[in-house]
Design a protein around this motif. Structure first.
Motif, short mmCIF file in Angstrom:
data_model
loop_
_atom_site.label_atom_id
_atom_site.label_comp_id
_atom_site.label_asym_id
_atom_site.label_seq_id
_atom_site.Cartn_x
_atom_site.Cartn_y
_atom_site.Cartn_z
N SER A 45 0.85 -1.18 0.00
CA SER A 45 0.00 0.00 0.00
C SER A 45 0.89 1.23 0.00
O SER A 45 1.86 1.29 0.78
CB SER A 45 -0.90 0.00 1.24
OG SER A 45 -1.71 1.16 1.27
N ASP A 46 0.60 2.18 -0.86
CA ASP A 46 1.36 3.43 -0.94
C ASP A 46 2.87 3.18 -1.08
O ASP A 46 3.68 3.86 -0.44
CB ASP A 46 1.09 4.31 0.29
CG ASP A 46 -0.37 4.75 0.38
OD1 ASP A 46 -0.96 5.04 -0.69
OD2 ASP A 46 -0.90 4.79 1.50
N GLY A 47 3.25 2.18 -1.86
CA GLY A 47 4.65 1.89 -2.10
C GLY A 47 5.36 1.20 -0.95
O GLY A 47 6.58 1.10 -0.94
N LYS A 48 4.62 0.71 0.03
CA LYS A 48 5.21 0.03 1.18
C LYS A 48 4.74 -1.41 1.23
O LYS A 48 3.64 -1.74 0.80
CB LYS A 48 4.80 0.73 2.48
CG LYS A 48 5.33 2.13 2.60
CD LYS A 48 4.85 2.77 3.87
CE LYS A 48 5.38 4.20 3.90
NZ LYS A 48 4.53 5.09 4.62
N ILE A 49 5.60 -2.26 1.79
CA ILE A 49 5.22 -3.65 2.07
C ILE A 49 4.67 -3.68 3.48
O ILE A 49 5.28 -3.14 4.41
CB ILE A 49 6.42 -4.60 1.94
CG1 ILE A 49 6.95 -4.57 0.51
CG2 ILE A 49 6.04 -6.02 2.36
CD1 ILE A 49 8.27 -5.29 0.31
N LEU A 50 3.50 -4.29 3.63
CA LEU A 50 2.86 -4.39 4.95
C LEU A 50 2.84 -5.84 5.39
O LEU A 50 2.39 -6.72 4.66
CB LEU A 50 1.43 -3.85 4.89
CG LEU A 50 1.24 -2.43 4.33
CD1 LEU A 50 -0.23 -2.08 4.29
CD2 LEU A 50 2.01 -1.42 5.15
N PRO A 55 3.82 -1.43 8.13
CA PRO A 55 4.95 -1.34 7.21
C PRO A 55 6.17 -2.09 7.74
O PRO A 55 6.46 -2.06 8.93
CB PRO A 55 5.25 0.17 7.14
CG PRO A 55 4.04 0.85 7.67
CD PRO A 55 3.38 -0.12 8.61
N VAL A 56 6.83 -2.78 6.83
CA VAL A 56 8.07 -3.47 7.18
C VAL A 56 9.10 -3.13 6.11
O VAL A 56 8.81 -3.15 4.92
CB VAL A 56 7.87 -5.01 7.30
CG1 VAL A 56 7.41 -5.62 6.00
CG2 VAL A 56 9.12 -5.69 7.80
N TYR A 57 10.29 -2.76 6.56
CA TYR A 57 11.39 -2.50 5.65
C TYR A 57 12.23 -3.76 5.62
O TYR A 57 12.73 -4.20 6.65
CB TYR A 57 12.21 -1.30 6.12
CG TYR A 57 13.34 -0.96 5.17
CD1 TYR A 57 13.08 -0.27 3.99
CD2 TYR A 57 14.64 -1.35 5.45
CE1 TYR A 57 14.10 0.03 3.11
CE2 TYR A 57 15.67 -1.06 4.57
CZ TYR A 57 15.40 -0.37 3.41
OH TYR A 57 16.40 -0.09 2.53
N MET A 58 12.37 -4.34 4.44
CA MET A 58 13.10 -5.60 4.31
C MET A 58 14.60 -5.30 4.31
O MET A 58 15.13 -4.77 3.34
CB MET A 58 12.66 -6.33 3.06
CG MET A 58 11.21 -6.77 3.12
SD MET A 58 10.59 -7.44 1.55
CE MET A 58 11.35 -9.04 1.56
N ARG A 59 15.27 -5.64 5.41
CA ARG A 59 16.73 -5.54 5.52
C ARG A 59 17.25 -6.93 5.17
O ARG A 59 17.17 -7.85 5.99
CB ARG A 59 17.15 -5.10 6.92
CG ARG A 59 16.72 -3.66 7.23
CD ARG A 59 17.16 -3.20 8.61
NE ARG A 59 16.88 -4.14 9.67
CZ ARG A 59 15.72 -4.22 10.33
NH1 ARG A 59 14.72 -3.43 10.03
NH2 ARG A 59 15.56 -5.11 11.29
N ALA A 60 17.77 -7.06 3.97
CA ALA A 60 18.01 -8.39 3.43
C ALA A 60 19.46 -8.63 3.03
O ALA A 60 20.23 -7.69 2.81
CB ALA A 60 17.12 -8.62 2.21
#
Length: 168
Positions: A45-50, A55-60
């Motif tokens: 949603s709105d360019g974010k992964i939920l 919202p979660v920022y994928m630190r990969a």
């Protein structure tokens, strides 16, 4: 099967459930299956992964998932658990299992440790009719075997350059 008010699976709270099914005949178990799974949602949603609506920022890290002794087979469950601990200690929350089908224990460990997994079908050099069919068969098999793992949040079906040659 109904689970009222399930505890959601997440990075900080990897809540898991275990289902055991037995088929009985004449008082004896003739077949048994156990499955571990979790409840979670993944959406954008709105360019974010939920993840579960947040919202979660994928630190990969890209995980080539190759091992000196067994090539694609990890030496032990403990080895995979150690990798997961180290990934979490480094501040990672995602591993991208690159261009091959990982050992089933890989996802089981990710489920328990609260690591997100981005997984892919195997890579091919040249896209032919035969290799395309093998990719479809591999993807169907991956989904059948690994589809209940809450840690898997992304599936890549075309990686890097090899998929672009399918367009004329």
């Amino acid at each position: 099967l109904t689970v009222s008010d399930p505890a959601l699976w997440g990075i900080d709270a990897p809540n898991l459930y275990r289902l055991s099914i037995a088929v009985m005949a004449g008082g004896a178990v003739i077949d048994r299956h156990e499955e571990t799974f979790g409840f979670r949602t993944v959406e954008t949603s709105d360019g974010k992964i939920l993840l579960n609506g947040k919202p979660v920022y994928m630190r990969a890290a890209l995980d080539q998932d190759y091992y000196p002794e067994g090539i694609c087979t990890p030496p032990s469950l403990e080895f995979l658990e150690d990798q997961a601990r180290k990934a979490k200690h480094l501040g990672l929350n995602t591993l991208r299992c690159h261009i091959k089908v990982p050992d089933p224990r890989y996802h089981e460990v990710a489920d328990r440790f609260g690591l997100l997994v981005w997984t892919e079908i195997p890579n091919v050099q040249i896209m032919t009719e035969k290799s395309a069919q093998r990719l479809r068969d591999a993807m169907a098999g991956i989904l059948r075997r690994d589809g209940n793992h809450p840690s898997i949040v992304c599936w890549t079906i075309i990686n890097e350059d090899w998929g672009t040659r399918t367009v004329e």
